[in-house]
Structure formats: structure tokens, C-alpha cells
Design a protein around this motif. Sequence first.
Motif, PDB file in Angstrom:
ATOM      1  N   SER A 229       0.832  -1.209   0.000  1.00  0.00           N
ATOM      2  CA  SER A 229       0.000   0.000   0.000  1.00  0.00           C
ATOM      3  C   SER A 229       0.862   1.252   0.000  1.00  0.00           C
ATOM      4  CB  SER A 229      -0.928   0.009   1.224  1.00  0.00           C
ATOM      5  OG  SER A 229      -1.903  -0.996   1.124  1.00  0.00           O
ATOM      6  N   VAL A 230       1.901   1.261   0.825  1.00  0.00           N
ATOM      7  CA  VAL A 230       2.799   2.426   0.879  1.00  0.00           C
ATOM      8  C   VAL A 230       3.466   2.628  -0.481  1.00  0.00           C
ATOM      9  CG1 VAL A 230       4.852   3.417   1.962  1.00  0.00           C
ATOM     10  CG2 VAL A 230       3.171   2.191   3.361  1.00  0.00           C
ATOM     11  N   GLN A 231       3.912   1.542  -1.099  1.00  0.00           N
ATOM     12  CA  GLN A 231       4.547   1.646  -2.418  1.00  0.00           C
ATOM     13  C   GLN A 231       3.577   2.222  -3.448  1.00  0.00           C
ATOM     14  OE1 GLN A 231       7.729   0.965  -3.552  1.00  0.00           O
ATOM     15  NE2 GLN A 231       8.315   0.741  -1.401  1.00  0.00           N
ATOM     16  N   ARG A 232       2.332   1.743  -3.452  1.00  0.00           N
ATOM     17  CA  ARG A 232       1.344   2.230  -4.418  1.00  0.00           C
ATOM     18  C   ARG A 232       1.034   3.702  -4.172  1.00  0.00           C
ATOM     19  NH1 ARG A 232      -4.610   1.836  -4.670  1.00  0.00           N
ATOM     20  NH2 ARG A 232      -5.141   2.229  -6.846  1.00  0.00           N
ATOM     21  N   ILE A 233       0.875   4.075  -2.916  1.00  0.00           N
ATOM     22  CA  ILE A 233       0.605   5.483  -2.578  1.00  0.00           C
ATOM     23  C   ILE A 233       1.727   6.371  -3.096  1.00  0.00           C
ATOM     24  CG2 ILE A 233       0.506   7.108  -0.641  1.00  0.00           C
ATOM     25  CD1 ILE A 233      -1.026   4.824   0.900  1.00  0.00           C
ATOM     26  N   MET A 234       2.958   5.978  -2.845  1.00  0.00           N
ATOM     27  CA  MET A 234       4.088   6.820  -3.236  1.00  0.00           C
ATOM     28  C   MET A 234       4.317   6.816  -4.748  1.00  0.00           C
ATOM     29  SD  MET A 234       4.414   8.133  -0.421  1.00  0.00           S
ATOM     30  CE  MET A 234       5.497   9.355  -1.157  1.00  0.00           C
ATOM     31  N   ARG A 235       4.054   5.704  -5.407  1.00  0.00           N
ATOM     32  CA  ARG A 235       4.175   5.685  -6.875  1.00  0.00           C
ATOM     33  C   ARG A 235       3.129   6.613  -7.499  1.00  0.00           C
ATOM     34  NH1 ARG A 235       7.979   2.294  -8.361  1.00  0.00           N
ATOM     35  NH2 ARG A 235       8.442   0.472  -7.072  1.00  0.00           N
ATOM     36  N   ASN A 236       1.923   6.614  -6.947  1.00  0.00           N
ATOM     37  CA  ASN A 236       0.893   7.510  -7.464  1.00  0.00           C
ATOM     38  C   ASN A 236       1.242   8.973  -7.221  1.00  0.00           C
ATOM     39  OD1 ASN A 236      -0.562   5.390  -8.454  1.00  0.00           O
ATOM     40  ND2 ASN A 236      -2.251   5.561  -7.014  1.00  0.00           N
TER      41      ASN A 236
ATOM     42  N   GLN B  10      -5.805  10.668  -1.880  1.00  0.00           N
ATOM     43  CA  GLN B  10      -6.791   9.879  -2.615  1.00  0.00           C
ATOM     44  C   GLN B  10      -6.392   8.406  -2.706  1.00  0.00           C
ATOM     45  OE1 GLN B  10      -7.062  12.282  -6.233  1.00  0.00           O
ATOM     46  NE2 GLN B  10      -9.088  12.965  -5.592  1.00  0.00           N
ATOM     47  N   THR B  11      -5.126   8.138  -2.912  1.00  0.00           N
ATOM     48  CA  THR B  11      -4.692   6.746  -3.003  1.00  0.00           C
ATOM     49  C   THR B  11      -4.837   6.050  -1.660  1.00  0.00           C
ATOM     50  OG1 THR B  11      -3.132   7.362  -4.762  1.00  0.00           O
ATOM     51  CG2 THR B  11      -2.839   5.198  -3.769  1.00  0.00           C
ATOM     52  N   ALA B  12      -4.611   6.777  -0.574  1.00  0.00           N
ATOM     53  CA  ALA B  12      -4.828   6.186   0.751  1.00  0.00           C
ATOM     54  C   ALA B  12      -6.276   5.733   0.880  1.00  0.00           C
ATOM     55  CB  ALA B  12      -4.470   7.191   1.847  1.00  0.00           C
ATOM     56  N   VAL B  13      -7.222   6.552   0.438  1.00  0.00           N
ATOM     57  CA  VAL B  13      -8.637   6.173   0.480  1.00  0.00           C
ATOM     58  C   VAL B  13      -8.865   4.927  -0.365  1.00  0.00           C
ATOM     59  CG1 VAL B  13     -10.982   6.863  -0.207  1.00  0.00           C
ATOM     60  CG2 VAL B  13      -9.483   8.494   0.963  1.00  0.00           C
ATOM     61  N   ASP B  14      -8.292   4.903  -1.559  1.00  0.00           N
ATOM     62  CA  ASP B  14      -8.462   3.765  -2.462  1.00  0.00           C
ATOM     63  C   ASP B  14      -7.880   2.478  -1.869  1.00  0.00           C
ATOM     64  OD1 ASP B  14      -9.529   2.912  -4.987  1.00  0.00           O
ATOM     65  OD2 ASP B  14      -7.475   2.691  -5.714  1.00  0.00           O
ATOM     66  N   GLU B  15      -6.902   2.626  -0.980  1.00  0.00           N
ATOM     67  CA  GLU B  15      -6.302   1.475  -0.296  1.00  0.00           C
ATOM     68  C   GLU B  15      -7.071   1.090   0.961  1.00  0.00           C
ATOM     69  OE1 GLU B  15      -3.347  -0.501  -0.901  1.00  0.00           O
ATOM     70  OE2 GLU B  15      -3.715   0.302  -2.906  1.00  0.00           O
ATOM     71  N   GLY B  16      -8.173   1.789   1.244  1.00  0.00           N
ATOM     72  CA  GLY B  16      -8.951   1.495   2.440  1.00  0.00           C
ATOM     73  C   GLY B  16      -8.357   2.093   3.703  1.00  0.00           C
ATOM     74  N   LEU B  17      -7.507   3.094   3.534  1.00  0.00           N
ATOM     75  CA  LEU B  17      -6.821   3.734   4.657  1.00  0.00           C
ATOM     76  C   LEU B  17      -7.371   5.134   4.887  1.00  0.00           C
ATOM     77  CD1 LEU B  17      -3.237   2.685   3.527  1.00  0.00           C
ATOM     78  CD2 LEU B  17      -4.543   1.673   5.424  1.00  0.00           C
ATOM     79  N   GLY B  18      -6.922   5.760   5.952  1.00  0.00           N
ATOM     80  CA  GLY B  18      -7.236   7.146   6.225  1.00  0.00           C
ATOM     81  C   GLY B  18      -5.953   7.955   6.183  1.00  0.00           C
ATOM     82  N   ALA B  19      -6.100   9.244   5.991  1.00  0.00           N
ATOM     83  CA  ALA B  19      -4.931  10.123   5.943  1.00  0.00           C
ATOM     84  C   ALA B  19      -5.338  11.533   6.340  1.00  0.00           C
ATOM     85  CB  ALA B  19      -4.315  10.131   4.545  1.00  0.00           C
TER      86      ALA B  19
ATOM     87  N   GLY C 159      -2.799   5.816   7.903  1.00  0.00           N
ATOM     88  CA  GLY C 159      -3.010   4.603   8.686  1.00  0.00           C
ATOM     89  C   GLY C 159      -4.434   4.114   8.557  1.00  0.00           C
ATOM     90  N   HIS C 160      -4.756   3.131   9.391  1.00  0.00           N
ATOM     91  CA  HIS C 160      -6.109   2.595   9.433  1.00  0.00           C
ATOM     92  C   HIS C 160      -6.956   3.491  10.336  1.00  0.00           C
ATOM     93  CE1 HIS C 160      -5.069  -1.138   7.328  1.00  0.00           C
ATOM     94  NE2 HIS C 160      -3.906  -1.007   7.944  1.00  0.00           N
ATOM     95  N   PRO C 161      -8.089   3.977   9.827  1.00  0.00           N
ATOM     96  CA  PRO C 161      -8.937   4.838  10.660  1.00  0.00           C
ATOM     97  C   PRO C 161      -9.458   4.080  11.878  1.00  0.00           C
ATOM     98  CG  PRO C 161      -9.657   4.876   8.357  1.00  0.00           C
ATOM     99  CD  PRO C 161      -8.640   3.789   8.487  1.00  0.00           C
ATOM    100  N   ALA C 162      -9.493   4.742  13.008  1.00  0.00           N
ATOM    101  CA  ALA C 162     -10.056   4.157  14.220  1.00  0.00           C
ATOM    102  C   ALA C 162     -11.579   4.184  14.112  1.00  0.00           C
ATOM    103  CB  ALA C 162      -9.588   4.926  15.449  1.00  0.00           C
ATOM    104  N   ASP C 163     -12.226   3.264  14.811  1.00  0.00           N
ATOM    105  CA  ASP C 163     -13.692   3.210  14.803  1.00  0.00           C
ATOM    106  C   ASP C 163     -14.316   4.294  15.666  1.00  0.00           C
ATOM    107  OD1 ASP C 163     -13.786   1.070  13.079  1.00  0.00           O
ATOM    108  OD2 ASP C 163     -13.716  -0.415  14.687  1.00  0.00           O
ATOM    109  N   GLU C 164     -13.469   5.005  16.398  1.00  0.00           N
ATOM    110  CA  GLU C 164     -13.982   6.051  17.282  1.00  0.00           C
ATOM    111  C   GLU C 164     -14.624   7.158  16.456  1.00  0.00           C
ATOM    112  OE1 GLU C 164     -10.570   7.398  19.442  1.00  0.00           O
ATOM    113  OE2 GLU C 164      -9.881   5.358  19.742  1.00  0.00           O
TER     114      GLU C 164
END
Length: 194
Positions: free
Chosen positions: A25-32, A124-133, A165-170
Motif C-alpha cells: 500500500s505504501v509503495q502504491r501510494i508513493m508511486r501515485n 486519494q490513493t490512501a482512500v483507495d487502499e482502504g486507509l485514512g490520511a 493509517g487505518h482509521p479508528a472506529d472512534e
Amino acid sequence: MEFQDVVRRRRMVRNFTDEPVADASVQRIMRNAQRGPSAGFSQGQGFLVLRGAERERFYGLVAQLWTFDSVKVAPVLVIAFAVKDAYLDRYAEPDKGWTDRGEHHWPVPFWHIDTGMAVLLILQTAVDEGLGAVYFGIGAEDFDPLRAEFGVPADHVPIGAIAIGHPADEPPIPTSSWTRKRRDFTEAVRFGHW
């Protein structure tokens, strides 16, 4: 995920879990991030990805940090840098027509604009990876200590950092941003004439 879903879901996340982010995921985010527009294909952006102890060093170094403690939990931190010299050098090349590296040729600092576009691609790529930023600024007084601590060249200007990172459920941390409504489309967009 469909592009419209990425755009609609993109928001600044301020609560993270400490769950690791996959290297892929980090590699894809940074390549984008490298796929953003670049005036004259100057490519005047640099990125420093920090994890673990490196990330902790960053948070210990920065004097004025404009973020919440819950953001510091995010396992990945990306610092985005604009490199003005890459643009000045590129546009002094024969195919661009300027004979000098004069900053006066630039109506706006495209090195900052292009780096900002790369930051948006990261978000945007973080969102596409199911992550938060979340993007946050770095105070000018921290630029030199940051460069010294991490061996960043002097011509690289940090325009900010992105915690990923991964968004918290809070529930989200309430800020004034959450109480403000998005401007109406007709207030922001005009067609043909203001």
C-alpha cells in the motif's frame, strides 16, 4: 473502488489505530504521488516516508505541531517537499525558451502547486487502499532542523506532512471543520461569467 467513491470518501482522518500499513500500500501510494502534474515535467517534488522510530524522531523534533495526539498513532508519515531549483533549472533549458533561471518568469510558484497536487494523490490513493490520511503543516522554524535530522537537501522545502493509517472506529474528533457546511455548488462554480 470507483473514482467518484474515492473523491466522495476523501476526508481528513484524525483518529488512527496502530495497525501496520502494508508495504504494498505504501509503495502504491508513493508511486501515485509521482504521477501528478509537473510544469515542464520538472518533477520538483521529493518525499520522505517515515515509520517506527523515524516517525517518533519527527514528532519529537517539530516544535509547533498542528495536529492531535491521535494523529501521531498513524504508522506512516510522509513529508512532501517542493524543489524550486528543479523548475528554475528546467525552464532555463533550450526547449523552454528562457535564458535564465529567473523566478520573475513564474506568475505563481508552480513548485508548490505541483507538490500540493502530489499530496492530493497521496490522500486519494490512501482512500483507495482502504486507509485514512490527514495533511498538516510544518512550521517554518522547523524546516532546517528537519533537514538536518533526516539528511534532506537544503533546496527541498517541506510543504507539509501526511499521516497515513487505518482509521479508528472512534467518532471523529470534533473540529470546526465538522460543523461547517460545504459551500453550495453555485457559490463556488460559475459558467461563462462571474
